[in-house]
Design a protein around this motif. Structure first.
Motif, PDB file in Angstrom:
ATOM      1  N   ASN A  18       9.995  60.261  51.396  1.00 52.45           N
ATOM      2  CA  ASN A  18      10.148  61.089  52.587  1.00 52.45           C
ATOM      3  C   ASN A  18      11.331  62.046  52.470  1.00 52.45           C
ATOM      4  O   ASN A  18      11.557  62.867  53.359  1.00 52.45           O
ATOM      5  N   GLY A  19      12.087  61.901  51.399  1.00 48.63           N
ATOM      6  CA  GLY A  19      13.293  62.704  51.182  1.00 48.63           C
ATOM      7  C   GLY A  19      14.531  61.838  51.302  1.00 48.63           C
ATOM      8  O   GLY A  19      14.609  60.954  52.172  1.00 48.63           O
ATOM      9  N   ASP A  36      15.760  65.387  47.472  1.00 49.40           N
ATOM     10  CA  ASP A  36      14.634  65.780  48.323  1.00 49.40           C
ATOM     11  C   ASP A  36      13.510  66.436  47.530  1.00 49.40           C
ATOM     12  O   ASP A  36      12.517  66.888  48.119  1.00 49.40           O
ATOM     13  N   GLU A  37      13.616  66.489  46.200  1.00 51.68           N
ATOM     14  CA  GLU A  37      12.644  67.227  45.394  1.00 51.68           C
ATOM     15  C   GLU A  37      11.221  66.670  45.525  1.00 51.68           C
ATOM     16  O   GLU A  37      10.256  67.434  45.626  1.00 51.68           O
ATOM     17  N   ALA A  74       4.293  56.278  52.544  1.00 53.00           N
ATOM     18  CA  ALA A  74       4.150  57.118  51.358  1.00 53.00           C
ATOM     19  C   ALA A  74       3.341  58.347  51.747  1.00 53.00           C
ATOM     20  O   ALA A  74       2.252  58.207  52.322  1.00 53.00           O
ATOM     21  N   PRO A  75       3.834  59.545  51.449  1.00 54.59           N
ATOM     22  CA  PRO A  75       3.082  60.758  51.783  1.00 54.59           C
ATOM     23  C   PRO A  75       1.677  60.785  51.206  1.00 54.59           C
ATOM     24  O   PRO A  75       0.800  61.474  51.733  1.00 54.59           O
ATOM     25  N   PHE A  76       1.433  60.025  50.114  1.00 53.53           N
ATOM     26  CA  PHE A  76       0.077  59.944  49.554  1.00 53.53           C
ATOM     27  C   PHE A  76      -0.962  59.658  50.638  1.00 53.53           C
ATOM     28  O   PHE A  76      -2.087  60.162  50.608  1.00 53.53           O
ATOM     29  N   ALA A  97       6.179  64.007  55.371  1.00 51.30           N
ATOM     30  CA  ALA A  97       6.906  62.751  55.548  1.00 51.30           C
ATOM     31  C   ALA A  97       6.421  62.033  56.806  1.00 51.30           C
ATOM     32  O   ALA A  97       5.789  62.630  57.696  1.00 51.30           O
ATOM     33  N   LEU A  98       6.734  60.751  56.896  1.00 51.48           N
ATOM     34  CA  LEU A  98       6.411  59.994  58.102  1.00 51.48           C
ATOM     35  C   LEU A  98       7.262  60.461  59.275  1.00 51.48           C
ATOM     36  O   LEU A  98       8.365  60.984  59.089  1.00 51.48           O
ATOM     37  N   LYS A  99       6.759  60.208  60.469  1.00 53.14           N
ATOM     38  CA  LYS A  99       7.575  60.424  61.667  1.00 53.14           C
ATOM     39  C   LYS A  99       8.673  59.366  61.681  1.00 53.14           C
ATOM     40  O   LYS A  99       8.395  58.160  61.628  1.00 53.14           O
TER      41      LYS A  99
END
Length: 525
Positions: A148-149, A12-13, A114-116, A25-27
């Motif tokens: 997202n982990g 999860d880093e 992607a969190p980007f 993260a995405l829903k």
């Protein structure tokens, strides 16, 4: 950047790093909204079979499914369910006369968003990504990075396996936290091996590397081998000077992603790429423009060095996942920007992220030039030659999309990859094998998926038209064709039905959902 060990679950880093930067993260998907079933017994009758092994089409045949598994495949009228046979009224029969069956497609380089993207607005939910994949026949994905982990991804993986959501099967590859530019929370070989043990215990299917200090990566790869985990690597320029893909392949790396590092294995009169004097890896334009020059500094096809490198990869039993499509805009930006599907199916935040911007990963179009495109066209020619040569010598090439960057939309980018593999020299039948059997072999799941054979999972695509005729027929928008009777344009599409185990999906309905999501997101913004 994380420089110290954090109190978080292994894997999860990267997600924590993104969250701390305000990029969540995405829903996640939480419920099934589409799909008929479960159906205990399914009969696909009178079909032509393209089984994924490399065999040509044959038929007509009947394929029988019981409890999500293929239980028989034989000439029409010859297939039988195991005793006790179900009553005819208890069997869902789909008439496939004149149609073609293929295995479900395997995407070996995928990201569930992607969190980007969050820097440009609200991200689409995971449902958006999943439905685009399913609508294009992708029934299995390798999540190469779990941005997202890992814990988030494993929860979604469980939801798929329990048929609680509409999504492809997920294999989760945890990102190795020993990079120079993103996350560095591991510093010794012992820590590296211990981290691999932790992600294995958590349920990871493999490890994604971006390069690392050599001693750490070697220790991690040795731990992967001991624990039965597979691995892949984006050989980033910040690390490739100390270990190129041929070295990591010999250490046991399963697959190389993209082209990074491959030309470095082919350098003859120097050992490092000759970078421009003003190069800065943190400048996305300089990073990607220079990446279009490395193959041109390397040994030529057919040279002794070229042949020796190919032989080295073959000896290591290495695999390549080129992801040509995600670099397609580099050789023709205008074409990729104006693709038919963007208006209806590309989420507005994704579209905004694709535009030229400083600091956005893969959003480097603020200086893109004719010279850049010419260099990348030559890079593609050499890169494609390498991939095709490797395939011709018996090496494994699999299909990965890496969509979500550089104007590539999920699902559509995968089909574009099929087209580009054909351009590289693979025959259509070889491309389909790369997208099915070879992908399953690479991921270590060939006993379960990848071909249409008795005993395997019923991941099956029903096509109105033979997809080997033209991969454009697989696009969600279809392929443009002239209707001579009406003198108007039709958009012909091959894929009619997706069977995922005991559930049946209508690709048109999935695309309808995506189009509604995109429209709603545009209104909201």
């Amino acid at each position: 950047m994380i420089n110290e060990q954090k109190h978080c679950a292994a894997g999860d880093e990267f997600a924590i790093m993104f969250a701390e930067a305000g990029l969540p993260a995405l829903k996640p998907a939480t419920e099934r909204q589409r799909g008929q079933g479960p159906h205990r017994h399914i009969k696909l009758s009178n079909a032509r079979i393209i089984d994924g092994t490399g065999a040509p089409p044959w038929g007509p045949a009947d394929l029988l499914v019981e409890d999500g598994r293929i239980v028989d495949l034989a000439k029409s009228g010859k297939a039988r369910f195991p005793a006790p046979a179900p009553q005819p009224e208890d069997v869902l029969e789909i008439d496939c006369t004149g149609k073609f069956l293929t295995p479900g497609l395997v995407d070996c380089h995928a990201h569930i968003g992607a969190p980007f993207h969050a820097k440009n607005g609200p991200q689409p939910a995971a449902d958006y990504v999943y439905k685009l994949w399913l609508a294009h026949g992708v029934t299995t994905i390798r999540e190469t990075g779990c941005f997202n982990g890992l814990s988030w991804t494993l929860e979604q993986k469980s939801a798929v396996e329990e048929s609680r959501i509409d999504a492809p099967r997920i294999l989760a590859y945890a990102p190795f936290p020993a990079t120079s530019d993103y996350v560095r929370s591991l510093h010794t070989p012992e820590q590296a091996a211990a981290w691999v043990e932790k992600v294995k215990a958590a349920g990871a299917d493999g490890v994604k590397f971006f390069g690392a200090p050599p001693a750490l990566m070697k220790a991690a790869l040795e731990a992967c081998a001991q624990l039965g985990l597979r691995s892949c690597c984006h050989h980033a320029q910040l690390a490739v000077g100390r270990m190129n893909p041929l070295q990591t392949a010999r250490w046991g790396l399963t697959s190389t992603e993209h082209s990074y590092g491959i030309p470095e294995t082919l350098l003859e009169d120097h050992t490092l790429q000759a970078f421009p004097v003003d190069y800065d890896y943190g400048d996305e334009y300089l990073r990607f423009s220079a990446a279009g020059q490395t193959f041109m500094q390397a040994a030529r096809p057919g040279s002794a060095k070229w042949d020796a490198v190919l032989a080295g990869f073959l000896e290591a039993r290495h695999s390549f996942v080129p992801t040509f499509n995600v670099y397609d805009a580099n050789r023709d930006l205008m074409r990729t920007r104006r693709a038919d599907w963007h208006e209806r199916f590309t989420d507005p935040t994704l579209w905004s992220y694709f535009q030229p911007q400083r600091g956005g990963h893969g959003a480097y179009w603020y200086r893109w030039s004719t010279t850049n495109e010419i260099e990348w066209r030559e890079t593609f020619r050499l890169w494609m030659c390498f991939v095709n040569d490797y395939k011709n010598r018996g090496g494994r090439v699999a299909v990965g999309s890496d969509s979500g960057f550089m104007f590539q939309t999920y699902g559509f980018g995968y089909v574009r990859e099929l087209e580009l593999l054909q351009e590289a020299g693979l025959t259509p039948l070889e491309v389909l094998r790369a997208a099915t059997a070879s992908g399953a072999e690479l991921l270590g799941i060939a006993e379960d998926v990848g071909t249409l054979e008795i005993g395997k999972r019923a991941d099956i695509l029903v096509h109105r038209i033979n997809p080997l005729m033209d991969f454009k027929l697989l696009y969600g928008t279809g392929a443009m064709r002239l209707n001579d009777a009406s003198k108007s344009v039709d958009w012909d599409r091959s894929l009619e039905t997706v069977v995922q185990g005991d559930v049946i999906y209508d690709p048109a309905a999935l695309l309808q959902d995506v189009e509604a999501m995109v429209s709603a997101a545009r209104v909201a913004t």
